[in-house]
Structure formats: C-alpha cells, structure tokens
Scaffold this active site. Sequence first.
Site, PDB file in Angstrom:
ATOM      1  N   SER A  64     -17.464   3.665   1.801  1.00 21.78           N
ATOM      2  CA  SER A  64     -17.583   2.203   1.693  1.00 21.78           C
ATOM      3  C   SER A  64     -19.020   1.700   1.574  1.00 21.78           C
ATOM      4  CB  SER A  64     -16.946   1.539   2.906  1.00 21.78           C
ATOM      5  OG  SER A  64     -15.555   1.522   2.736  1.00 21.78           O
ATOM      6  N   TYR A 241     -16.688  -4.734   8.952  1.00 17.49           N
ATOM      7  CA  TYR A 241     -15.253  -5.091   9.068  1.00 17.49           C
ATOM      8  C   TYR A 241     -14.977  -5.884  10.340  1.00 17.49           C
ATOM      9  CZ  TYR A 241     -15.596  -0.969   6.135  1.00 17.49           C
ATOM     10  OH  TYR A 241     -15.991  -0.058   5.230  1.00 17.49           O
TER      11      TYR A 241
HETATM   12  N1  GLN Z   1     -12.724   5.428   0.143  1.00 18.78           N
HETATM   13  C1  GLN Z   1     -12.400   4.836   1.398  1.00 18.78           C
HETATM   14  C2  GLN Z   1     -11.139   4.013   1.264  1.00 18.78           C
HETATM   15  O1  GLN Z   1     -10.981   3.288   0.323  1.00 18.78           O
HETATM   16  C3  GLN Z   1     -13.525   3.984   1.880  1.00 18.78           C
HETATM   17  C4  GLN Z   1     -13.239   3.354   3.203  1.00 18.78           C
HETATM   18  C5  GLN Z   1     -14.413   3.243   4.081  1.00 18.78           C
HETATM   19  O2  GLN Z   1     -15.384   3.951   3.927  1.00 18.78           O
HETATM   20  N2  GLN Z   1     -14.322   2.396   5.071  1.00 18.78           N
HETATM   21  O3  GLN Z   1     -10.275   4.076   2.101  1.00 18.78           O
END
Ligand code: GLN
Length: 607
Positions: A64, A241
């Site tokens: 992310s 988040y």
């Molecule tokens: N590739 C991951 C997903 O889409 C990224 C999520 C993350 O790093 N929080 O679930």
Amino acid sequence: MQSPIQDYLASLHSRFAQLREGEPASYIPELAKANPEGFGICLVTLDGVAYSVGDADQPFTLQSISKPFVYGTALADRGLDFVAGKVGVEPSGDAFNSISLNPQTGAPLNPMINAGAIATSSLVAGATTAAQWQRIAASLSAFAGRPLGVDEAVYRSESTTGFRNRAIAWMLKNFAIIDGEPMATLENYFRQCSLLVTCRDLAYMAATLANGGVHPLTAVRALPEEHVERVLSVMATCGMYDFAGSWLYEVGMPAKSGVGGGIIAVLPGRFGIGVFSPRLDSKGNSVRGIGVCKQFSRDFGLHVFNQAGHPGAALSRVYTAADAPSRRQPAGEMRDYLNRNAHRIKYLCLHGFLAVDGVEYVMRRMQEMAADSHSYILDMHQMDGISESAARLLNTARLALMEEGIAVVYSRLQGRPALVKPLSKSVRQDDRGFLAFEDNDLAVEWCENRLLGDTPWPLADAKLPEGSALFSGLSRELMQRVEAVAYRQVFPKGEAILKAGQAGDGRVFFIESGQVSILVPIEGGMHQRVATLGPGMNFGEMVLLGQASRSATVHADSEVRCSILEAQVFEQLTHEAPQIKIVLLENLAKDMADKLRRATLWIAALA
Ligand code: GLN
C-alpha cells in the site's frame, strides 16, 4: 567520529527488536513466508545522506505504500479537478480493504484505501493498461531513484487470491469510476503493490516528498511541487487507515504503511524515514514500525504541529555604508558629504528561505529604520529561496518605501532564477521593477550617487602633479622641478592603462580628468573592483617603492587625462633634491594608512 544520529538509530533498533507482537500478513499467501524478524530503519536527509541500521537493504514488497505515489502520478497526469471527480480526500476511518464509497457518486472516500487506490491506478496516463503500467513503474522508480522491479511470486499470489479487490474493482466499474477494463487495471494495482523495495528505498521515496518532489540524490523531479502537499495531506489523514487519527496525534508526520511490513514517514522540509518489519498488528500496520516512529518523533519533537519558528533568522546582519563604503574614492567636499551620510545607506543580509514570517520581520526592521535611511541594499547572497507570496509582500514594501523616498535595491541576485522569478512578478501597474547589482560595491555606489543627488557632483579637473596629494607640502620651487620632468597622456575610454602582472614599466600616473577603476583578477577570469579613482588621485605609485610588477589592472572608465612621471627620471631628480623624496614618502605613508583603515572597515563589516 561516529555520527550520534547513527548511534541513536542503532539504539532504537535494538530496543524495538525486542517487540515480538504481530505476524506477517497471511491473506496473501506469499507474504506469509516473510521472516518475521527482518527489521531495518533508514533516515534520509534532504541533501541525500542515508543513515541506516539493521536490514536496510533487504527487499520486500511495497504494497500500500505505492498508493500515495500513484495518487500523485494521477494528479500530475490528469490534474486535480479530474482526479477529484473520481476519488475523494475524506478519511474513512475504515480498514484498508473496506468498500468505502460515496453513496451518491460511488467515488471511493480517499486514495489510501484499496478502493481509492485501484481507482487512481486507472487514472494515470497511458493509452493502454500496459502503457499505464509503464508509467506507474517509471514514476515510482523516480521517487526511489533507481529502477524498481516486480516480485513475480507475490504478484501471482495476490492476483490468484485477491477476490475482495476484484469485487471492489467491479463496483468501481459499476459506478463508472473506472472507465476502462477493471480487471486489467486491477492487475496494474497488484503489480504496483508487488514492486520490490528496501527500507533504504522507502526513506528516499519519503525524502523526495519531504524535498518538494525532487529526489535528493538524482535531483530528478518525481512530482510537480503543487501536488506534494496534496499527497502529504491524504497521507496525514488516511495513510494509516483506521489508525490514522491516533498516528497523527502521537507521531504527527504524514505516513503510509504497507502489508509487506514497510512504513514511510515524511517530515516536510526536513527528512524522510523508512522502516521495515513484517510483524503486523490487526490493522495491517507494522508493529515495530509504529513503535520506532512514535519514539523518534517524541525524542526529537518532530510533530508537524510542534514546529517553532525563528523569524529573526531571516536577517543575518544589518550594517551601513559607513562600515563599508563603495571602493570609489571621491575627493574633497563629495567625500565629506558621503562620510556624514553613509549611515543612511543600509545593507540588510537576508538569510535562508524567506516565507511570510521572515518577510514580515524584514519589512518591520526596514520600517523601524526608515527615519534614518536613504536606501536599503538587500544582499541576497545567503538566501536559499523565497515563496511567491513572500516575494509579493516584499515588492509591495519596496514600492511603499519608494514613496517615502527610500530606495530598495538588490545585490548578488544574478544566477539565482529561484529568487529572481518570484521577485520579478510586478504587484502594481506602475511598478517599473527593481534594481539588482552584481555585487555590494556596485549597489552601494549607486546608493551613494543617489545620496549625492541625481546629477553627481562634477569631478573638478585637477592640475597635476601640483594638485596631487602625493606632493602636498612640497615647496613651489621643488614642485616646478617635478613638473618639469612630467609629461601628459590621454587614454581612451575602455583602455587598460596598466595590466596586472605586467613588469618593467616604471610610470606613476596622476589623474587630471576622467575616472579609472582598479581591478584585481579573481577566479574564473573575472575581476573584482578594489577602487575607482578620479581627478587629483594617483595610481602606479608603488614602483616608487621598488615594486617590480603591477598588482592590479587599471581600466579607463572614461577618457582619462594623466600626468606621468617615470620612476627612473624621478629617482635621478631626488638624488639632486632629496627633500622631494622625503615629502613623497611621508605622503605615501599617509595614503597607505588611509587605505589600510578602509580595508579594515570592510573586513570588519564583512566578518
Ligand atoms: N496489495 C495489498 C492489498 O490490496 C495492499 C494492502 C496494504 O498494503 N495495506 O490488499
């Protein structure tokens, strides 16, 4: 010396290595294979120095953390308005994989949750999804300062299991947030998440954001400056988040985490941080990463809302032309007048990056000194930059001071487009722009002329050598004997009357009319003016003290008429009449003492 910063990072590392809470992400099967003990910290300064400890060079996937950089890329490619129509900037307070869409428009609440990130991946430039992928990879590589590659195993693992993200992409298609083929866009998203980085890369990516979008080492602009604050804003409010509020409260830096175990934190204008540790908490944030950032912020008071300012730092020095007059040496009444008024010409040495608070301080000081001032020279040598709004305020102040009869001129601005550009924007129709001088000497001479009045006092011609300070005190009879061996010569404007380094020339010059500049060669074929001389003054007299070669170049600023003595002839004369030599030596000593005094003043003023 081992840097105390390095020691500090090492102590942070050993302290947080004890933390064994959390597990590597397992919902993407390939990520579950990560070594839970992997742990690195890296700090990068804005001039590109990296301090790192632990597994700073172990590769892992970006996940992310790709989101803010792809969001920035979409802003750069499509513009704010277009992107704002597709993705919001409201924190959802939800988990990263929540399907938080605006109930009316279907637009994801922000680009940091998966829904918003998948949408932004579809927005970057490129006629095909393959071209869009090239764009994403190139852009993120520019942030890292090296080409980044995909971990194919992680990519395949996520692509074959990412059913929830697949559902999100179809929702986005349903609301026409994604224009093209949603499954192809989703593959780009999975790939961007699978880019391999180290925590050193992360720190450089963060430092690029901290540095206004320019990579501190490669100097490549990865993001237009106007978008940097937008990216950092969504990182601050949404980057962590459903932990974003606590993070801002306790750490106070824009940040982004990824389920690969990475976290970046950005202290704008200061540095970038990257931490790697795959042990994640229930919200998908690295446990040690949070611990390290919290501690670091607390230990050094780095919260962005806790930044003390120092407005006085904008002005490093104020002094006057009484401390450092121009190197032109006027004679008689003109010199007396300038001496009495030199304190009304003020040098202000501006310093650092000038924003509104710094300009406020400088303007206030100019106002305070106004009653006793005729011109201000703003010496820009120590300036790093100026914001557009600060430049506008400074220009407004310049015009207002001009109305009070005080001139504001700049010196040492040349070759500084970052300063000249904002300062050149006129704030008023009748603004005819500012005066800028190559160096302080030229600036102060202009201010002295202004002090003397628009028509500079006429430089009265002198009758020489009689009128020369070098022979003052000599009897009439002896003076006639000197005159008898002198001859006259006229030099056209622009001629180099003497050249630095030239030897074997024994002439001593007395200026009867016109003006010359004494120039000493400096680095790069340039010259520095050390004095400008007019009627009644002499140059080249050092040959009388046995100096064999010329120490400076003498340039005729106008047509110059000189009376000239040959040292050899003169030597003979003084054999017959030693009194001439005694007077001359006395006068030369006085002249030297005066020059030394002026030089001392200059040195003190510049110290
Ligand atoms: N590739 C991951 C997903 O889409 C990224 C999520 C993350 O790093 N929080 O679930």
